[in-house]
Design an enzyme around this catalytic site. Structure first.
Site, PDB file in Angstrom:
ATOM      1  N   SER A 126       0.810  -1.226   0.000  1.00  0.00           N
ATOM      2  CA  SER A 126       0.000   0.000   0.000  1.00  0.00           C
ATOM      3  C   SER A 126       0.840   1.271   0.000  1.00  0.00           C
ATOM      4  O   SER A 126       0.310   2.357  -0.245  1.00  0.00           O
ATOM      5  CB  SER A 126      -0.940   0.007   1.214  1.00  0.00           C
ATOM      6  OG  SER A 126      -0.213   0.122   2.419  1.00  0.00           O
ATOM      7  N   LYS A 161       1.058   5.213   7.152  1.00  0.00           N
ATOM      8  CA  LYS A 161       0.543   5.907   5.968  1.00  0.00           C
ATOM      9  C   LYS A 161       1.136   7.319   5.952  1.00  0.00           C
ATOM     10  O   LYS A 161       1.816   7.742   6.886  1.00  0.00           O
ATOM     11  CB  LYS A 161      -0.983   5.995   5.989  1.00  0.00           C
ATOM     12  CG  LYS A 161      -1.723   4.675   6.122  1.00  0.00           C
ATOM     13  CD  LYS A 161      -1.655   3.807   4.884  1.00  0.00           C
ATOM     14  CE  LYS A 161      -2.417   2.509   5.078  1.00  0.00           C
ATOM     15  NZ  LYS A 161      -2.264   1.605   3.905  1.00  0.00           N
TER      16      LYS A 161
END
Length: 295
Positions: free
Chosen positions: A141, A184
């Site tokens: 990701s 993230k």
């Protein structure tokens, strides 16, 4: 006349075996020296190893370049190997001539192993909770910036003194399951208006140039699960919360799906040092990725 009986080599009495000294030095630095009757040297080596490895975590939290972190880690590894090798050499030299100390007994070795491990575990927990923590990246990701198989240090001290900033990498507890830790990129801070139109990020109404972002899929399928992947918002980040996305936008489960992350759930970030990288498919070391600052 019969030949003299060899000196007793029973562990914990007389005689030192080089392979035993080596094996004892593997789980904990310095234990081989204690086996050789050199308790002071063993304890000094053990403490030195802990301090050098602890220094690597401290360096992650400083403005110093990433190679200083790698240098500290390398010194810790070399010190560990040197203690193992030195313990084996000394044990071989002592052979059957060794005169045991009072502590040269297996119960003492086991007790020392337990106590030293507990101390090392405590230091490691302190380091990971307040200074810096290592993470292995299991998913794609974050590609192409961070790849599967990368291992990184995350600064956990910085956000104790300042708030997270836009574009920082951050480690946080998943709002859906606090047992899961995610990493993230922060794209929105409290009060920001986040919008995604045809995969393009708009921040407070302005289109953002994100050279690090990739899109690996076409338009989102007509499915409620994917409806906010390519088109999201507008959404205003509430007070005390942050909005985070993965760089691999089409393959990232992030705030578009589980909502903003509260400040209390952000554990660290702002500085990420990549200290190792291994291709999970081929097993090859990706040398060109080691020792850089992830941005």
């Amino acid at each position: 006349m019969d030949a003299p009986a060899p000196a007793e080599t029973k562990l914990g009495t007389k005689g030192r075996r080089w392979w035993v000294a080596g094996l004892l030095g593997i789980p904990l630095a310095g234990l081989g020296q204690i086996y050789n009757g050199q308790a002071r040297k063993g304890l000094l080596g053990y403490v030195s190893f802990l301090l050098v490895f602890f220094a690597a975590a401290v360096l992650v939290t400083t403005p110093l370049p990433p190679w200083t972190v790698l240098l500290a880690m390398l010194l810790a590894i070399l010190l560990r190997l040197a203690l193992i090798f030195e313990g084996m050499v000394v044990a071989r030299r002592l052979g059957a001539t060794f005169t045991p100390r009072r502590y040269n007994r297996w119960p003492v070795y086991v007790g020392a192993l337990v106590l030293m491990y507990l101390l090392q575990f405590g230091v490691s927990r302190l380091q990971q909770a307040y200074l810096a923590q290592t993470f292995h990246i299991p998913s794609g990701s974050l590609e192409p910036t961070i790849l599967i198989g990368d291992q990184v240090w995350i600064d956990k001290l910085r956000y104790r003194f300042r708030d997270p900033q836009r574009w920082d990498w951050a480690v946080f507890l998943s709002p859906e399951d606090p047992k899961i830790t995610l990493i993230k990129r922060i794209v929105g801070i409290p009060g920001d208006r986040i919008e995604i139109r045809d995969k393009q990020l708009l921040l407070n109404g302005e289109r953002q140039e994100e050279p690090y972002v990739i899109h690996t899929a076409g338009p989102a399928p007509d499915n409620p699960i994917f409806k906010e992947r390519d088109n999201f918002g507008p959404y205003q980040v509430p007070a005390g919360h942050y909005f985070l996305l993965g760089d691999n936008r089409d393959n990232s489960y992030d705030c578009r799906f589980f909502g903003p992350v509260p400040r209390s759930s952000i554990l660290g970030g702002g500085k990420v040092v990549r200290y190792w990288s291994l291709n999970p498919q081929t097993g090859e070391i990706r040398w060109d990725r080691i020792g850089d600052l992830v941005q």
